[in-house]
Design a protein around this motif. Structure first.
Motif, PDB file in Angstrom:
ATOM      1  N   LEU A   1       0.821  -1.207   0.000  1.00  0.00           N
ATOM      2  CA  LEU A   1       0.000   0.000   0.000  1.00  0.00           C
ATOM      3  C   LEU A   1       0.856   1.259   0.000  1.00  0.00           C
ATOM      4  O   LEU A   1       0.390   2.346   0.306  1.00  0.00           O
ATOM      5  N   GLY A   2       2.147   1.108  -0.330  1.00  0.00           N
ATOM      6  CA  GLY A   2       3.019   2.275  -0.348  1.00  0.00           C
ATOM      7  C   GLY A   2       3.683   2.487   0.997  1.00  0.00           C
ATOM      8  O   GLY A   2       3.581   1.670   1.899  1.00  0.00           O
ATOM      9  N   THR A   3       4.340   3.638   1.093  1.00  0.00           N
ATOM     10  CA  THR A   3       5.108   3.913   2.296  1.00  0.00           C
ATOM     11  C   THR A   3       4.611   5.183   2.941  1.00  0.00           C
ATOM     12  O   THR A   3       4.309   6.160   2.265  1.00  0.00           O
ATOM     13  N   SER A   4       4.503   5.138   4.235  1.00  0.00           N
ATOM     14  CA  SER A   4       4.067   6.331   4.949  1.00  0.00           C
ATOM     15  C   SER A   4       5.193   7.347   4.987  1.00  0.00           C
ATOM     16  O   SER A   4       6.331   7.012   5.314  1.00  0.00           O
ATOM     17  N   PHE A   5       4.902   8.597   4.607  1.00  0.00           N
ATOM     18  CA  PHE A   5       5.940   9.616   4.628  1.00  0.00           C
ATOM     19  C   PHE A   5       6.202  10.109   6.038  1.00  0.00           C
ATOM     20  O   PHE A   5       7.253  10.610   6.355  1.00  0.00           O
ATOM     21  N   GLN A   6       5.179   9.988   6.854  1.00  0.00           N
ATOM     22  CA  GLN A   6       5.232  10.648   8.141  1.00  0.00           C
ATOM     23  C   GLN A   6       5.774   9.778   9.245  1.00  0.00           C
ATOM     24  O   GLN A   6       6.435  10.251  10.149  1.00  0.00           O
ATOM     25  N   PHE A   7       5.446   8.524   9.159  1.00  0.00           N
ATOM     26  CA  PHE A   7       5.726   7.698  10.329  1.00  0.00           C
ATOM     27  C   PHE A   7       6.919   6.794  10.059  1.00  0.00           C
ATOM     28  O   PHE A   7       6.796   5.657   9.665  1.00  0.00           O
ATOM     29  N   SER A   8       8.070   7.380  10.222  1.00  0.00           N
ATOM     30  CA  SER A   8       9.372   6.720  10.099  1.00  0.00           C
ATOM     31  C   SER A   8       9.460   5.785   8.900  1.00  0.00           C
ATOM     32  O   SER A   8       9.985   4.687   8.984  1.00  0.00           O
ATOM     33  N   ASN A   9       8.889   6.262   7.802  1.00  0.00           N
ATOM     34  CA  ASN A   9       9.034   5.550   6.540  1.00  0.00           C
ATOM     35  C   ASN A   9       8.644   4.076   6.593  1.00  0.00           C
ATOM     36  O   ASN A   9       9.233   3.240   5.935  1.00  0.00           O
ATOM     37  N   GLN A  10       7.632   3.803   7.393  1.00  0.00           N
ATOM     38  CA  GLN A  10       7.192   2.416   7.440  1.00  0.00           C
ATOM     39  C   GLN A  10       6.273   2.141   6.258  1.00  0.00           C
ATOM     40  O   GLN A  10       5.545   3.022   5.831  1.00  0.00           O
ATOM     41  N   PRO A  11       6.287   0.900   5.799  1.00  0.00           N
ATOM     42  CA  PRO A  11       5.290   0.550   4.791  1.00  0.00           C
ATOM     43  C   PRO A  11       3.899   0.654   5.419  1.00  0.00           C
ATOM     44  O   PRO A  11       3.710   0.268   6.574  1.00  0.00           O
ATOM     45  N   VAL A  12       2.942   1.169   4.632  1.00  0.00           N
ATOM     46  CA  VAL A  12       1.596   1.346   5.170  1.00  0.00           C
ATOM     47  C   VAL A  12       1.018  -0.001   5.604  1.00  0.00           C
ATOM     48  O   VAL A  12       0.350  -0.112   6.632  1.00  0.00           O
ATOM     49  N   SER A  13       1.312  -1.034   4.810  1.00  0.00           N
ATOM     50  CA  SER A  13       0.744  -2.343   5.149  1.00  0.00           C
ATOM     51  C   SER A  13       1.234  -2.805   6.526  1.00  0.00           C
ATOM     52  O   SER A  13       0.486  -3.410   7.285  1.00  0.00           O
ATOM     53  N   TYR A  14       2.490  -2.460   6.839  1.00  0.00           N
ATOM     54  CA  TYR A  14       3.004  -2.838   8.157  1.00  0.00           C
ATOM     55  C   TYR A  14       2.325  -2.012   9.247  1.00  0.00           C
ATOM     56  O   TYR A  14       1.876  -2.538  10.274  1.00  0.00           O
ATOM     57  N   LEU A  15       2.211  -0.715   8.962  1.00  0.00           N
ATOM     58  CA  LEU A  15       1.565   0.189   9.910  1.00  0.00           C
ATOM     59  C   LEU A  15       0.172  -0.333  10.269  1.00  0.00           C
ATOM     60  O   LEU A  15      -0.246  -0.363  11.424  1.00  0.00           O
ATOM     61  N   ILE A  16      -0.522  -0.751   9.216  1.00  0.00           N
ATOM     62  CA  ILE A  16      -1.897  -1.213   9.429  1.00  0.00           C
ATOM     63  C   ILE A  16      -1.920  -2.539  10.164  1.00  0.00           C
ATOM     64  O   ILE A  16      -2.644  -2.710  11.151  1.00  0.00           O
ATOM     65  N   SER A  17      -1.093  -3.468   9.704  1.00  0.00           N
ATOM     66  CA  SER A  17      -1.195  -4.808  10.299  1.00  0.00           C
ATOM     67  C   SER A  17      -0.753  -4.806  11.762  1.00  0.00           C
ATOM     68  O   SER A  17      -1.232  -5.606  12.557  1.00  0.00           O
ATOM     69  N   SER A  18       0.126  -3.865  12.115  1.00  0.00           N
ATOM     70  CA  SER A  18       0.532  -3.840  13.514  1.00  0.00           C
ATOM     71  C   SER A  18      -0.549  -3.237  14.405  1.00  0.00           C
ATOM     72  O   SER A  18      -0.501  -3.370  15.620  1.00  0.00           O
ATOM     73  N   ARG A  19      -1.500  -2.557  13.784  1.00  0.00           N
ATOM     74  CA  ARG A  19      -2.517  -1.886  14.587  1.00  0.00           C
ATOM     75  C   ARG A  19      -3.894  -2.519  14.496  1.00  0.00           C
ATOM     76  O   ARG A  19      -4.794  -2.182  15.258  1.00  0.00           O
ATOM     77  N   ILE A  20      -4.008  -3.435  13.546  1.00  0.00           N
ATOM     78  CA  ILE A  20      -5.361  -3.928  13.290  1.00  0.00           C
ATOM     79  C   ILE A  20      -5.880  -4.769  14.463  1.00  0.00           C
ATOM     80  O   ILE A  20      -7.098  -4.801  14.719  1.00  0.00           O
ATOM     81  N   GLY A  21      -4.984  -5.410  15.177  1.00  0.00           N
ATOM     82  CA  GLY A  21      -5.422  -6.276  16.269  1.00  0.00           C
ATOM     83  C   GLY A  21      -6.237  -5.531  17.300  1.00  0.00           C
ATOM     84  O   GLY A  21      -7.351  -5.939  17.652  1.00  0.00           O
ATOM     85  N   ALA A  22      -5.708  -4.424  17.765  1.00  0.00           N
ATOM     86  CA  ALA A  22      -6.401  -3.652  18.792  1.00  0.00           C
ATOM     87  C   ALA A  22      -7.765  -3.215  18.294  1.00  0.00           C
ATOM     88  O   ALA A  22      -8.778  -3.361  18.983  1.00  0.00           O
ATOM     89  N   SER A  23      -7.807  -2.673  17.069  1.00  0.00           N
ATOM     90  CA  SER A  23      -9.075  -2.187  16.527  1.00  0.00           C
ATOM     91  C   SER A  23     -10.082  -3.313  16.377  1.00  0.00           C
ATOM     92  O   SER A  23     -11.257  -3.158  16.703  1.00  0.00           O
ATOM     93  N   ALA A  24      -9.603  -4.443  15.867  1.00  0.00           N
ATOM     94  CA  ALA A  24     -10.520  -5.564  15.651  1.00  0.00           C
ATOM     95  C   ALA A  24     -11.075  -6.054  16.980  1.00  0.00           C
ATOM     96  O   ALA A  24     -12.280  -6.303  17.108  1.00  0.00           O
ATOM     97  N   GLN A  25     -10.199  -6.150  17.976  1.00  0.00           N
ATOM     98  CA  GLN A  25     -10.670  -6.614  19.277  1.00  0.00           C
ATOM     99  C   GLN A  25     -11.715  -5.657  19.853  1.00  0.00           C
ATOM    100  O   GLN A  25     -12.796  -6.060  20.285  1.00  0.00           O
ATOM    101  N   LEU A  26     -11.378  -4.373  19.783  1.00  0.00           N
ATOM    102  CA  LEU A  26     -12.291  -3.370  20.325  1.00  0.00           C
ATOM    103  C   LEU A  26     -13.630  -3.406  19.588  1.00  0.00           C
ATOM    104  O   LEU A  26     -14.700  -3.400  20.206  1.00  0.00           O
TER     105      LEU A  26
END
Ligand SMILES: Nc1ncnc2c1ncn2[C@@H]1O[C@H](COP(=O)(O)OP(=O)(O)OP(=O)(O)O)[C@@H](O)[C@H]1O
Ligand SMILES: [Mg+2]
Lengths: 309, 348, 341
Positions: free
Chosen positions: A75-100
């Motif tokens: 999904l490209g790379t985030s310019f703002q958040f330490s150049n992480q790939p967007v897919s990584y950014l999302i997958s690292s955060r999806i757990g909390a959101s899904a649980q909630l």
């Protein structure tokens, strides 16, 4: 049935493709450069950055690259958040959101069903009135207002739950309530109306004529008939939870998708914005397809017409 | 004398509504003999369904039984608690409803729907109950019952559904079966089949039937006795022959006159509408629509006048002082037939 | 059953026509559909009270325009900052200029040397601006957003639905696919995306809400149009060659009116919520501009110490939402033919 499914999946993919396209060009219309400290950057630095992210290519090429990347889960790379790939950014955060989200859905639907059916069974009594009032308030009070109030009075003043952050189950209680009250109110109203209709129906009268007890009638006949249509609300609930997560996660500092989304919005981080948008739509479209299938499975009337058509 | 299994006495039922008290049932008395079929006939709103629901203990929440009793084997059903009624409903007294399209639970297999009363009243396990359900399905004429038992209601036609509703009612072999317009929602050929089925089953299961209808035509082949209801009252009752061939109440005349017969194709509807039950007239409720109305009809309610041992009618026309009136031609024709029939029986 | 029977000599005389019990009394005058609905709405206490609340809010919010100057509203007056509510003549703590600080009630007005005759009915915010005025102004913004969303609902939504349902076939399929695509992204996300492209502010919020809010209306109108299309009076008008526009205005819209009214009543609270939501997370209207969302956002920051700064706008927002929801429910019950018995 298989043909129907294939058709649905095809439309789903088509829809997502169009959503991707529209968001892509929308983001290109966005004013300003997507780099956070642009004031400090020289023209040259911006050039280099553009080169690095492929932003100097013609728009249609960027588009093709984006779409192809997406097919590979890139999904490209985030310019703002330490150049992480967007897919990584999302997958690292999806757990909390899904649980909630799941907790809020279960909380809301479960208590909504209880409140709604108790109201319907005791129609036109004070119980009914109370539950109507509860659901109107639940529907009307914005979830972020409720969240702030819960956070202050329950967490800060009473100290029953952590104020913010994400740790064990106790961290999820207040955000779950804040997020789940909307679905709860909606469920209660829906179940009440449905069950009042069902309780007035001829087949309930027949069940009474069989000599079944009040409980037996509600349990064996009324509940199932009034709960089946509830499946159709799962789609709207998903929307409510996705939207709600944006503000609730923010208030309770939960490292989830919604919180990331808001952060990204505030700093024009458009690869992430697009990524989250795509994720939300994919999730929504999949849920709607799923609920249609589930509805067909649990309602015998649709089951038949589905297999014929 | 034949055994009375159901005896309704002086029943009065009001409904509380925003507009006021609807006096839906006003001093109704009738009885049901063992093994017979009693038809209750009357136009829409005359209180037939309310009467039967009071027997079942299924009255709406806003209903109030003002007075009266419903004796079933010398026990007053009106005095029974909801729990006690639950043990009678579906087991001793069962009911068939008007609209088969809506009276079955759309999300439950019909096997289970038929088995439910057995599980409740006979305490059978599910397997046994389904077995008996299967048998009764065959009895009510559902073909291929082994397969159909797993179907849902929408997979059946209207006639078949009514058969299933009948199966549900009869599965516990009830003593009393109340059929509230069981054929009204069906088309004519199916109607006949269902009526035949009911007659057939009545002899097999030995049940007494209260048969509600607004269609006198259906009654002739079905009932032993007929009670005619009007505006919450019974105004005439007697054996089928007496009601059909020797009717005395002008309302019964009107009903018979509005029935299609072979000899006349012209239908005579009864003009006017029934009285407002919020404020029923103090005299004869039919007076306003009665072409033979007399002064006294407006002032006093007529008592029942005896026509024969089994035949009573509540009309002032039967009072010795009342003038002789000539009923409509159709009724005169019937009277003549009746006299002929009676003469023949006397000759024999 | 021997009853007393009183017989007069003329008891058995035929009943004269004039004496006959006339039961064909004149029925209650028949009401038009709208009058009928209005009658039923009036019986619904919650809805009537809500209607009053909404009317009062509308009058106060828009009536305030000549008195509340937006320029002075955004101007800060630090010397009056964070004053609690003070209503002259009221001595209840919390409304008399006193504030609970560390468990004790302190007269903030005296502490800050505020002139004796100066008071703020709902206190002031962190920049010394009157909270009451800001709330009234914020309510006006919410109502304007709601009004505009309704307008788009009524124009785009209704027109789109009628065209889609009326044309049927290919056109309908395509139009429905478009709606499907739009609704496969949560509305609020669409609004957010739009806000990123447009420059934040009132106009953008309204545009963004307009783009996303009409789809539900369009769907419902389409479904109803489909069923109305085959009704006889519409068929008659069609065979008589009336123009589609005329048919839709003369035959369709009146019959769709109940759906339109009910659906509008649900659009309004949604729009109000959207505005508050967006401003709250900081991408809608933002300080120093005023809206209920902005006030909530500001108030939230100081909630621990100055809870009134959040409570007042929160209460107003909730009352507004409750009133519109109750009114919507009342209208639905009044119009829904299913509840007509
Ligand atoms: N729950 C209720 N509340 C108020 N009035 C009622 C209620 N149930 C029945 N009634 C009134 O009681 C009267 C008798 O109704 P009932 O249903 O017994 O008529 P019916 O003879 O069965 O007519 P139909 O042939 O249409 O079934 C009617 O005037 C009806 O309006
Ligand atoms: Mg009836």
């Amino acid at each position: 049935m298989r043909k129907y499914l294939l058709k649905r999946v095809f439309y789903m993919v088509l829809t997502l493709f169009l959503v991707a396209t529209i968001t892509f060009f929308l983001m290109k219309l966005m004013p300003g450069t997507p780099y956070s400290n642009q004031q400090k950057m020289t023209q040259q630095q911006i050039q280099i950055m553009n080169q690095q992210y492929g932003l100097n290519k013609p728009i249609w090429q960027q588009y093709v690259i984006y779409i192809f990347g997406m097919l590979h889960g890139d999904l490209g790379t985030s310019f703002q958040f330490s150049n992480q790939p967007v897919s990584y950014l999302i997958s690292s955060r999806i757990g909390a959101s899904a649980q909630l989200g799941a907790q809020a859905m279960i909380f809301g639907v479960f208590f909504g069903i209880i409140i709604g059916s108790i109201a319907a069974i005791n129609r036109n009594t004070w119980i009914d009135t109370t539950s109507t009032v509860v659901s109107i308030i639940g529907k009307s009070v914005p979830n972020f207002v409720l969240a702030v109030l819960l956070q202050y009075y329950i967490a800060l003043k009473l100290g029953w739950f952590p104020i913010a952050d994400w740790g064990g189950f106790s961290y999820t209680v207040l955000p779950t309530i804040a997020l789940g009250v909307g679905p709860l109110a909606e469920t209660a109203r829906f179940v009440r109306t449905g069950m009042v209709d069902v309780l007035n129906s001829d087949y309930i009268e027949l069940a009474r004529a069989k000599g079944l007890s009040k409980f037996g009638i509600v349990y064996h006949h009324a509940l199932r008939n009034s709960l089946i249509p509830l499946v159709t609300l799962i789609g709207p609930y998903t929307v409510a939870l996705m939207t709600g997560s944006m503000v609730i996660e923010n208030i309770f500092s939960i490292p989830g998708i919604g919180e990331q989304f808001v952060k990204s919005i505030l700093v024009n981080d458009y690869p992430t914005i697009m990524g989250v948008t795509m994720l939300f739509s994919a999730g929504l479209v999949a849920i709607i397809l799923l609920t249609d299938i589930v509805y067909g499975i649990i309602d015998p009337r649709i089951r038949l017409s589905g297999s014929e058509g | 004398m034949t055994e009375r299994i159901l005896d309704v006495k002086n029943l009065r039922i009001d409904f509380h509504t925003y507009a006021g008290e609807v006096k839906a049932i006003r001093d109704v008395s009738f009885h049901l003999n063992k093994g017979e079929t009693l038809a209750i006939v009357g136009e829409s709103g005359s209180g037939k369904s309310v009467t039967t629901k009071s027997i079942m203990g299924l009255l709406a929440n806003n209903a109030k039984v003002v007075s009266g009793s419903i004796l079933y084997h010398d026990q007053d059903l009106l005095k029974k608690s909801e729990k006690e009624m639950q043990n009678i409903r579906g087991k001793d007294i069962a009911m068939i409803f008007q609209d088969p399209m809506t009276s079955l639970d759309p999300t439950m297999k019909i096997g289970q729907q038929i088995a439910e009363p057995l599980i409740k009243h006979k305490h059978l396990d599910k397997k046994k109950a389904w077995q008996q359900a299967l048998e009764i399905m065959k009895l009510v004429g559902i073909n291929d019952a082994e397969k159909r038992i797993n179907n849902y209601p929408h997979q059946f036609s209207g006639g078949q559904r009514q058969r299933i509703v009948i199966a549900i009612a009869l599965v516990c072999y009830p003593e009393v079966l109340i059929a509230d317009e069981p054929t009204t929602a069906l088309d004519v050929t199916i109607q006949a089949q269902i009526l035949d089925l009911m007659k057939d089953l009545q002899s097999k299961i030995e049940t007494s039937i209260i048969f509600i209808t607004h269609d006198l035509g259906v009654v002739a082949g079905m009932a032993d006795r007929v009670a005619v209801m009007y505006a919450g009252e019974i105004i005439e009752y007697g054996t089928v022959d007496e009601i059909f061939y020797n009717p005395q109440h002008p309302y019964t005349w009107g009903l018979l006159n509005s029935m299609p017969t072979l000899s006349s194709t012209k239908l005579e509807a009864i003009p006017g509408t029934p009285p407002d039950l919020l404020d029923p007239p103090k005299g004869d409720p039919f007076a306003a629509r009665n072409p033979f109305a007399m002064k006294i009809d407006a002032e006093q309610k007529p008592p029942f006048f005896k026509v024969s041992e089994t035949h009573y009618a509540a009309t002032w026309l039967l009072h010795p002082n009342a003038p002789k009136v000539t009923p409509p031609d159709e009724i005169v024709r019937r009277w003549q037939l009746y006299r002929k029939m009676n003469n023949q029986t006397q000759v024999h | 059953m021997e009853e007393k029977i009183k017989l007069n000599s003329d008891s058995f005389q035929p009943l004269a026509k004039s004496e006959s019990l006339d039961n064909e009394k004149i029925a209650a005058p028949s009401l038009t559909f709208l009058q009928d609905a209005w009658m039923r709405l009036k019986k619904n206490k919650g809805a009537v009270v809500s209607l009053f609340i909404v009317l009062i809010m509308v009058v106060v919010a828009f009536g305030s325009t000549p008195f509340i100057d937006h320029n002075s509203l955004v101007k800060s007056a630090p010397k009056y900052a964070n004053l609690p509510a003070k209503i002259p003549g009221v001595s209840i703590n919390g409304f008399n200029g006193k504030l609970k600080v560390a468990g004790k009630w302190v007269d903030e007005y005296r502490q800050n040397n505020v002139p004796k005759d100066k008071y703020f009915v709902l206190g002031t915010d962190y920049l010394g601006r009157s909270l009451a005025e800001r709330i009234i102004y914020g309510t006006k913004i919410s109502l304007i957003v709601a009004l505009v969303a309704t307008f788009f609902d009524l124009t785009i939504g209704v027109a789109y639905g009628i065209i889609s349902g009326w044309k049927g076939g290919r056109v309908d399929t395509i139009m429905q696919r478009i709606i499907e695509i739009i609704s496969s992204v949560p509305n609020l996300v669409i609004v957010v995306l739009m806000l990123l492209v447009l420059k934040p502010g009132m106009t953008s919020i309204i545009c963004a809400i307009a783009i996303s809010s009409w789809t539900t209306m369009a769907r419902m109108i389409r479904a109803e149009t489909l069923s109305l299309k085959s009704q006889e009076y519409v068929l008659a008008a069609r065979t008589l060659g009336e123009s589609p526009l005329k048919i839709s205005l003369k035959h369709l819209v009146p019959n769709l009116s109940s759906i339109i009214i009910i659906q509008t009543m649900y659009t309004i609270p949604t729009a109000i919520f959207f505005e508050a939501f967006l401003s709250f997370i900081g991408i809608g209207i933002s300080s120093p501009q005023t809206s209920l969302g902005v006030l909530l956002n500001d108030g939230q920051k100081n909630f621990q110490f100055l809870p009134y700064q959040m409570w007042y706008p929160a209460i107003v927002l909730c009352v507004l939402m409750i009133a519109f929801n109750l009114l919507g429910d009342g209208l639905r019950d009044a119009f829904d033919p299913k509840t007509r018995r």
